[in-house]
Design an enzyme around this catalytic site. Sequence first.
Site, PDB file in Angstrom:
ATOM      1  N   ASN A   1     -56.123-109.181  10.182  1.00  0.00           N
ATOM      2  CA  ASN A   1     -55.936-109.391   8.748  1.00  0.00           C
ATOM      3  C   ASN A   1     -54.840-110.419   8.491  1.00  0.00           C
ATOM      4  O   ASN A   1     -53.659-110.151   8.710  1.00  0.00           O
ATOM      5  CB  ASN A   1     -55.591-108.051   8.075  1.00  0.00           C
ATOM      6  CG  ASN A   1     -55.417-108.181   6.584  1.00  0.00           C
ATOM      7  OD1 ASN A   1     -55.819-109.175   5.993  1.00  0.00           O
ATOM      8  ND2 ASN A   1     -54.832-107.169   5.971  1.00  0.00           N
TER       9      ASN A   1
ATOM     10  N   VAL B   1     -51.020-102.185   6.286  1.00  0.00           N
ATOM     11  CA  VAL B   1     -51.545-103.351   7.003  1.00  0.00           C
ATOM     12  C   VAL B   1     -52.871-103.840   6.426  1.00  0.00           C
ATOM     13  O   VAL B   1     -53.452-104.793   6.929  1.00  0.00           O
ATOM     14  CB  VAL B   1     -51.715-103.062   8.519  1.00  0.00           C
ATOM     15  CG1 VAL B   1     -50.361-102.809   9.162  1.00  0.00           C
ATOM     16  CG2 VAL B   1     -52.667-101.905   8.763  1.00  0.00           C
ATOM     17  N   GLY B   2     -53.356-103.173   5.371  1.00  0.00           N
ATOM     18  CA  GLY B   2     -54.578-103.637   4.720  1.00  0.00           C
ATOM     19  C   GLY B   2     -55.830-102.883   5.107  1.00  0.00           C
ATOM     20  O   GLY B   2     -56.927-103.453   5.038  1.00  0.00           O
ATOM     21  N   LYS B   3     -55.704-101.613   5.493  1.00  0.00           N
ATOM     22  CA  LYS B   3     -56.897-100.851   5.888  1.00  0.00           C
ATOM     23  C   LYS B   3     -57.908-100.747   4.748  1.00  0.00           C
ATOM     24  O   LYS B   3     -59.109-100.944   4.955  1.00  0.00           O
ATOM     25  CB  LYS B   3     -56.512 -99.443   6.356  1.00  0.00           C
ATOM     26  CG  LYS B   3     -55.776 -99.375   7.668  1.00  0.00           C
ATOM     27  CD  LYS B   3     -55.658 -97.943   8.173  1.00  0.00           C
ATOM     28  CE  LYS B   3     -55.065 -96.974   7.173  1.00  0.00           C
ATOM     29  NZ  LYS B   3     -53.684 -97.338   6.746  1.00  0.00           N
ATOM     30  N   THR B   4     -57.428-100.414   3.550  1.00  0.00           N
ATOM     31  CA  THR B   4     -58.351-100.260   2.426  1.00  0.00           C
ATOM     32  C   THR B   4     -58.999-101.592   2.077  1.00  0.00           C
ATOM     33  O   THR B   4     -60.205-101.668   1.799  1.00  0.00           O
ATOM     34  CB  THR B   4     -57.614 -99.684   1.207  1.00  0.00           C
ATOM     35  OG1 THR B   4     -57.034 -98.419   1.557  1.00  0.00           O
ATOM     36  CG2 THR B   4     -58.576 -99.475   0.044  1.00  0.00           C
TER      37      THR B   4
ATOM     38  N   LYS C   1     -62.389 -92.015   2.599  1.00  0.00           N
ATOM     39  CA  LYS C   1     -60.977 -91.945   2.950  1.00  0.00           C
ATOM     40  C   LYS C   1     -60.634 -90.465   2.883  1.00  0.00           C
ATOM     41  O   LYS C   1     -60.315 -89.933   1.813  1.00  0.00           O
ATOM     42  CB  LYS C   1     -60.106 -92.763   2.010  1.00  0.00           C
ATOM     43  CG  LYS C   1     -58.627 -92.647   2.375  1.00  0.00           C
ATOM     44  CD  LYS C   1     -57.808 -93.823   1.911  1.00  0.00           C
ATOM     45  CE  LYS C   1     -56.373 -93.671   2.428  1.00  0.00           C
ATOM     46  NZ  LYS C   1     -55.611 -94.914   2.394  1.00  0.00           N
TER      47      LYS C   1
ATOM     48  N   GLU D   1     -61.918 -94.643   6.496  1.00  0.00           N
ATOM     49  CA  GLU D   1     -60.561 -95.175   6.602  1.00  0.00           C
ATOM     50  C   GLU D   1     -59.586 -94.037   6.871  1.00  0.00           C
ATOM     51  O   GLU D   1     -59.519 -93.074   6.098  1.00  0.00           O
ATOM     52  CB  GLU D   1     -60.156 -95.884   5.306  1.00  0.00           C
ATOM     53  CG  GLU D   1     -58.745 -96.446   5.369  1.00  0.00           C
ATOM     54  CD  GLU D   1     -58.214 -96.863   4.008  1.00  0.00           C
ATOM     55  OE1 GLU D   1     -56.970 -96.989   3.896  1.00  0.00           O
ATOM     56  OE2 GLU D   1     -59.011 -97.054   3.070  1.00  0.00           O
ATOM     57  N   GLY D   2     -58.834 -94.157   7.955  1.00  0.00           N
ATOM     58  CA  GLY D   2     -57.823 -93.154   8.253  1.00  0.00           C
ATOM     59  C   GLY D   2     -56.630 -93.287   7.323  1.00  0.00           C
ATOM     60  O   GLY D   2     -56.626 -94.089   6.384  1.00  0.00           O
ATOM     61  N   VAL D   3     -55.611 -92.497   7.590  1.00  0.00           N
ATOM     62  CA  VAL D   3     -54.401 -92.527   6.768  1.00  0.00           C
ATOM     63  C   VAL D   3     -53.236 -92.984   7.655  1.00  0.00           C
ATOM     64  O   VAL D   3     -52.979 -92.403   8.701  1.00  0.00           O
ATOM     65  CB  VAL D   3     -54.129 -91.147   6.118  1.00  0.00           C
ATOM     66  CG1 VAL D   3     -54.089 -90.043   7.143  1.00  0.00           C
ATOM     67  CG2 VAL D   3     -52.860 -91.159   5.281  1.00  0.00           C
TER      68      VAL D   3
END
Length: 212
Positions: free
Chosen positions: A166, A12-15, A36, A106-108
């Site tokens: 996003n 979904v664009g976390k990074t 991360k 940032e989670g995974v």
Amino acid sequence: MNLFLTGTDTGVGKTYCAALLVRGLRRAGFDTAAMKPICCGGRQDAELLRAAAGDTQELNEVNPVWLSTPASPYAAAQLEKRDIDLDLIRATYARLRKSRRSVIVEGVGGWLVPIARDYFVADLAADLGLPVAVVARNRLGALNHALLTVRAIQARGLECAGIIWNNAGDAPGDEISPAATAGNRAILEELAGVPILFDIAQGQREIVLGVA
């Protein structure tokens, strides 16, 4: 600003959003670090976050646990016959918090992605004690996934700081359909009970933030 970013799903664009935040905070005068804790597969996400932080961190500080199998952390650890070193993650984060004004973690995957049999991304967020921001990509299903994630965070007794909306639509096969998604943001704002922290436009490469 210190945040733990989770997603409504993988991809979904976390990074992308985390890197925007880190760069914006650093331009605003914060010595922001990126983290991360777990990468599965390649380390491209960690490399992007390190670059966003001005290459001021070692890669293993950005990403202390790396599994080469592109799967959930629990599945990857089983396939590689490894245990995920949670103490290393906690110690790395503690050092960053002592040495930096702000940290973006940032989670995974999503909120309930398993890290171990009885330890999930939700548990990692609780251990780190950060407010949680939900990254949601504007597409069909976004309302359901975003609301479920916000409520799961709150049910855990953690602070949901808000939603990062996003609109990038840059994942393969994930082009934005205006007819299907035009009202999503307004509906989410009405129902979520938490603010939209940032509304990321398609192609956006910068967030402008003031120093608090």
